[in-house]
Design a protein around this motif. Sequence first.
Motif: not given
Length: 566
Positions: A76-81, A105-116, A168-178
């Motif tokens: 089962r695919a897990q998530a990393v933040m 796996m679902i890899l995510m990382s924050g995006r630093t705020p783009v607005t000042e 999780t579709t063949t062939p499986k692998g990590p994906v990334y969302l910012s």
Amino acid sequence: MKEDRVTVTAGGAIFPRLKALGVDYVFANSGTDFPPIIEGLAQAAAAGITLPKALVIPHEHAAMGMAHGYYLMTGRAQAVMLHTNVGLANGATGAINAACEHIPMILMSGRTPVTEEGRFGARTVPIGWGQEMRDQAALVREASKWDYELKFPEQVPALLDRAHAIATTTPKGPVYLSIPREVLCEEVDATGLDAPPSIRPGRIAPDPEAIATLAGWLAEAEAPLVIAQRGAGDAESFAAFSVWAEDWGIAVCSWWATHLAIPTDHPCHVGADPGPGLRLADVVVVLDCLAPWMPDKHRPRPEAKIAHIGPDPIFSRFPVRNFRSDLSIVGETAQTILALIAAMDQLPRQEDRRAARRRGLAAASQQTRAAQIRAASPENGRITKSYVSRVLGEKLEGLESTVFSELGTLLGTLLRRDHRSWFQEPHSGGLGWSFPAALGAQLAEPERLCVATMGDGSYMFANPVACHQIAEALHLPVLVIVLNNSSWGAVRESVKGLYPDGTAAKNNRMPLTSLAPSPDFCKVAEASRAWARNVADPDELGVAVSEAIDVVRNERRCALLDVQIV
Ligand SMILES: Cc1ncc(C[n+]2csc(CCOP(=O)(O)OP(=O)(O)O)c2C)c(N)n1
């Protein structure tokens, strides 16, 4: 009348959606991009929404390794933040490892705020400027099947569903969302976040015509050979594969195997060297192998028929890979193996030929094993890798266990029989993998004995202080065996391989390979209250391994053996 509507931040909405997608754990390493994630998580928990467990993992490489190990045990695919670009950069090696092994796996990382200024969530500290990148996803793009950025808060469910389905579709692998901070700060309706996934993953089944062709080749073959690297699929296909290999008298070679395909003492397991088998084979099945042999060393016979099978038998992500393939069968390994076995069941059997092959293979594999055991002895009173492998194999007999080896114990000398009982570091070689992978496996199966064996270099690459903290904090009693030669032996050997008579090889001290003076690894483990012992005497190894296993099983705490090897 006041509406009774539960809202959470978009950062918080991520968690119930992941739960709905079957994610049990979010391995997280937070930062200043996380306030809407942490606040939203608290809101969701307070509202009684069902959530995956969000765990603090004090190094990103460990978070990635744990998601990897958890998947190996559960499927089962897990998530990393992770934290913005810097956390993602620390996790990139783990993404490269996951991509190489088809670990979703679902890899995510924050995006630093783009607005000042002028918008909730805008920059509040100088790193808001310092961590901004034009193309953050580029850090892991080559390792990702898909990458994207969350643009609007209401997109959380749709994008996570898509991310999960692609991973999780063949062939499986990590994906990334910012996940940008301003977007995560917006409030969204929490209703419906537990709805079933909107997209189901696709599973590729093997082409029946290609299966029939391969079945025909194998049934007619004089000397069939399977070279396996990434195992034989799931528990059912693993068991069926062993019976099939014996039934048909098919040699199985485990060249650089990252997963176990067949018990190491199976009568058809011919060991790790594909050379002898390739010299004879008229049909070669390459079972999910990135590099099934070394082209400058091994040669299949020109007239041999070669079939590659696996979720991506062409390994299309890799720029250069040209092992001959007369037949490529795409599909999940488990289904392909079962389909091949079923197809061969329908074909005529030349029983005499098969029986003769069976006898030959059984005799050869017994000889190989006997030679391995003989060679697995101390050298001049010092412990060797192969000796540790033999002793560990003996001590694990009868226990439900998994060994994660990273320049550690050696498959074959280390007896392994069961599906999921052996994993080796991915061929991408992003070291520091086995300790966190074992932690992830232990999290998945608390009762299983999870053993991480690795070189001292690999132990240090794993950020051991972080890993021992995780082991204690999450009650993950893994057994860690460090095979300590105070050096990067593989680098040393690689120099000798390329320059056997070179100046470096002739000198006693080879530059850029020494890790002396070796730290006291027992103290590193003890800093997080693990049980730890140093072993240098071969006669003490067996007792030390038994004691360590007892501690892990009875006291339920991490144990470390720092074993001084040649
Ligand atoms: C992250 C990373 N950095 C560097 C390397 C290059 N590298 C490959 S093997 C190796 C040595 C590993 O040493 P150790 O774990 O002690 O095992 P040994 O080679 O001594 O058996 C190194 C540094 C790598 N594969 N991954």
